[in-house]
Design a protein around this motif. Structure first.
Motif, short mmCIF file in Angstrom:
data_model
loop_
_atom_site.label_atom_id
_atom_site.label_comp_id
_atom_site.label_asym_id
_atom_site.label_seq_id
_atom_site.Cartn_x
_atom_site.Cartn_y
_atom_site.Cartn_z
N ARG A 108 0.83 -1.22 0.00
CA ARG A 108 0.00 0.00 0.00
C ARG A 108 0.86 1.27 0.00
O ARG A 108 0.64 2.19 -0.77
CB ARG A 108 -0.92 0.01 1.23
CG ARG A 108 -1.89 1.19 1.24
CD ARG A 108 -2.58 1.38 2.59
NE ARG A 108 -1.65 1.59 3.69
CZ ARG A 108 -1.04 2.74 3.97
NH1 ARG A 108 -1.26 3.81 3.23
NH2 ARG A 108 -0.21 2.84 4.99
N ARG A 138 1.55 -0.19 -4.69
CA ARG A 138 1.50 -1.43 -5.47
C ARG A 138 0.32 -2.27 -4.99
O ARG A 138 -0.13 -2.13 -3.85
CB ARG A 138 2.79 -2.22 -5.24
CG ARG A 138 4.06 -1.46 -5.58
CD ARG A 138 4.58 -1.85 -6.92
NE ARG A 138 4.84 -3.28 -6.95
CZ ARG A 138 6.02 -3.83 -6.63
NH1 ARG A 138 7.02 -3.08 -6.26
NH2 ARG A 138 6.18 -5.13 -6.69
N ARG A 139 -0.15 -3.16 -5.85
CA ARG A 139 -1.22 -4.08 -5.41
C ARG A 139 -0.65 -5.21 -4.57
O ARG A 139 -1.21 -5.58 -3.56
CB ARG A 139 -2.01 -4.60 -6.60
CG ARG A 139 -3.15 -3.64 -6.96
CD ARG A 139 -4.08 -4.21 -8.01
NE ARG A 139 -4.48 -5.58 -7.75
CZ ARG A 139 -4.36 -6.57 -8.64
NH1 ARG A 139 -3.84 -6.33 -9.82
NH2 ARG A 139 -4.77 -7.78 -8.34
N THR A 140 0.47 -5.74 -5.04
CA THR A 140 1.09 -6.81 -4.28
C THR A 140 2.61 -6.60 -4.27
O THR A 140 3.17 -5.96 -5.16
CB THR A 140 0.85 -8.21 -4.91
OG1 THR A 140 1.42 -8.20 -6.22
CG2 THR A 140 -0.62 -8.55 -4.96
#
Lengths: 167, 420
Positions: free
Chosen positions: B12, B16-18
């Motif tokens: 976060r 980024r998403r992951t």
């Protein structure tokens, strides 16, 4: 900074912490030269008098554990230590050393590669340490490209002076 | 693939998403904290990086705690410099001499929130993982980069999962639990890693106890300790911060580099003997070792419940002749609560010296420095050579209950013998 360091070895054991690298009573000092006079004082009172520019500290496991004090690697650098090579490095010490432009490298088996007083050749870019007396060498754990670029710049201050807008 | 708490927070904060362990990310910093002995180098470095102003004065916290009140002219000058700096930079979050130890102040004053990134120029910053934050200690130059840009690079850490189950026996405390954990995992067993604490014992544990667990993650090399925020966390933070709270949980399929389980139902009090924190023994193995000084305090164990358990044992008893018992409440809030509840009176009547909130004795800064040959039993976090004064002094680490019992006998004592 130099990516090839050749110096005498000062050897220490496991879990050498930052309280002995630079005892707490000196934390009000900010002048690097004065800090250097107390480098390693907690384990080796005469270190600052014995060490010569470019010498290399060879540590065991978890070198630099404990407090976040940047005074510890700063003192080592100021007194002339050219690199720290250890079986493993504590996280904050590792970051602090790299940020100051002092190569801090992990090398499994380095304690067995050299004896105190030997010469050691540390080649940061080739990722190798060598004992010229025995001819033996070992690989160091490769540094991420980003870390190499901080070292190449001479530390985080010169690196950020150039790259602050893309940081 | 699921993510751990540390991975989620770093994802976060780096937009980024992951993310997965081993990657290097640049994370946005929510809170940057520095103390009187690390701030001067950070400020100098920030200027040398070409920045005169901190990125966000509302997110910068300065705590005058390590040498508070000033123990020397140099310390006094440092404090003055930091006050001037805070004023010129518009930093409202400067906590004066006497307000408390940084790791107590940060959550008390509402600067720590679940899911956020906290960096501190003090190695015990991992304490704030007790609130479900990603909190880690950095050196002064990393702090300078954070001050200058509001961002810092991190290698996304692997996470070690520690499950703690069982009901703690009377007079056996979270400090005994974390000493047991460190004894098993080792002083470098979690190096570079996040340590997530789970299990029924942790869920039942007070906020103070959870802080004690996370506080000592660094003593096994950890980058941070983390506990999922729950109702108890939100209850503590209510009224302290107005920002929205967004607790982060680890996914059921998150990947852990190692898992450990501890059953603490029959745990005996633990003591870390000189000079390494992982040199942990059951109290029965070290009982009777004579002590010259006992310290109850520090960011590890200077909270109200620590003082309360000490007072329960010391009530109506006297500190052993020739032994100094130092009690250092971790903050003004703790001090006041202990004052109002009568805990301080019990401690003072027993012969304790109650100091102002400070890091002082724990790191050998001032207020209780040890002479060569002296032995100290301390509730703090490090027993390194020279840590609390002379390199020829010895430090044993234990819980506040063990500390109080040992102060009475003048020798290391099992606190379970003192209640009945």
């Amino acid at each position: 900074m130099s990516f090839r360091i050749e110096g005498r070895v000062w050897k220490y054991g496991d879990n050498v912490n930052t309280d002995v690298i630079l005892p707490g009573k000196y934390l009000v000092i900010t002048d690097p030269v004065e800090l250097g006079r107390h480098a390693m004082e907690g384990v080796d009172r005469d270190f600052s008098r014995k060490v010569r520019r470019g010498d290399v500290i060879v540590g065991g496991r978890n070198f630099g554990c404990g407090s976040s004090r940047e005074h510890a690697p700063l003192a080592l650098k100021a007194v002339g230590v050219g690199a720290v090579v250890a079986e493993s490095l504590a996280r904050i010490f590792y970051r602090n050393a790299i940020n100051l432009g002092l190569p801090a490298l992990e090398c499994r088996g380095v304690s067995g590669l050299v004896q105190e007083g030997d010469l050691i050749v540390v080649d940061v870019l080739r990722g190798e340490v060598r004992n010229p007396r025995t001819g033996r060498s070992l690989r160091i754990t490769p540094l991420p490209e980003f870390i190499v670029s901080i070292l190449r710049a001479g530390g985080l201050i010169p690196y950020l002076r150039e790259h602050i807008d893309e940081w | 693939m699921g993510m751990t708490i540390a991975e989620k927070i770093l994802a976060r904060s780096s937009g980024r998403r992951t993310v997965s362990s081993g990657e290097i990310v640049k994370a946005k910093i929510d809170v940057a904290m520095m103390v009187d002995v690390t701030a001067p180098l950070a400020i100098r470095s920030m200027r040398e990086m070409g920045r005169e102003r901190v990125w966000d004065p509302e997110r910068v916290i300065i705590v005058l705690d390590h040498l508070a009140p000033a123990s020397s002219i140099a310390a006094a000058e440092t404090h003055r410099t930091l006050r001037d700096f805070a004023k010129r930079q518009g930093i409202r979050g400067l906590y004066e001499v006497g307000e408390g130890i940084c790791h107590q102040i940060l959550p008390e004053k509402g600067h720590v929130r679940p899911g956020e990134v906290v960096v501190g120029a003090d190695s015990h910053t991992c304490t704030h993982g007790a609130f479900g934050a990603f909190a880690t200690g950095v050196g002064s130059m990393d702090m300078a980069a954070a001050l200058a840009t509001g961002k810092l690079w991190f290698r996304v850490p692997e996470t070690v999962r520690v499950e703690i189950e069982g009901r703690l026996p009377e007079m056996v405390t979270p400090k005994d639990v974390i000493l047991e954990v460190i004894g098993r995992i080792g002083a470098d067993g979690a190096t570079y890693k996040a340590v997530e604490f789970h299990g029924a014992t942790v869920r039942e544990m007070s906020i103070a106890g959870r802080m004690t667990l996370c506080n000592m993650a660094i003593e096994m090399g950890g980058k941070t300790g983390i506990i999922e925020a729950d109702e108890r966390t939100l209850e503590y933070l209510k009224g302290r911060t107005e920002a929205p709270l967004r607790p982060v949980r680890s996914d059921p399929d998150a990947e852990y580099s190692e898992r450990f389980t501890f059953e603490v139902t029959g745990l005996e009090p633990r003591v870390a003997i000189p000079s390494s924190v992982d040199n942990v023994r059951a109290i029965s193995e070290v009982e009777g070792r004579e002590v010259d000084q006992v310290l109850i305090g520090s960011c590890t164990n200077g909270r109200l419940e620590d003082l309360e358990v000490a007072a329960r044992i010391l009530k109506g008893r006297k500190v052993h002749r020739g032994v100094r018992l130092l009690v250092t409440p971790a903050s003004r809030e703790v001090y006041l609560k202990a004052l109002r509840s009568g805990v301080l009176e019990v401690l003072l009547r027993s012969g304790a010296v109650v100091t102002n909130p400070t890091c002082g004795a724990c790191w050998g800064g001032h207020i209780g420095v040890l002479a060569p040959g002296e032995v100290c039993l301390s509730t703090s976090n490090r027993n390194f050579v020279g840590r609390m004064g002379s390199p020829e002094a010895e430090v044993y680490l234990a819980s506040p209950a063990t500390a109080a019992a040992s102060a009475i006998r003048g020798a290391i004592t099992d606190p379970r013998e003192m209640v009945g």
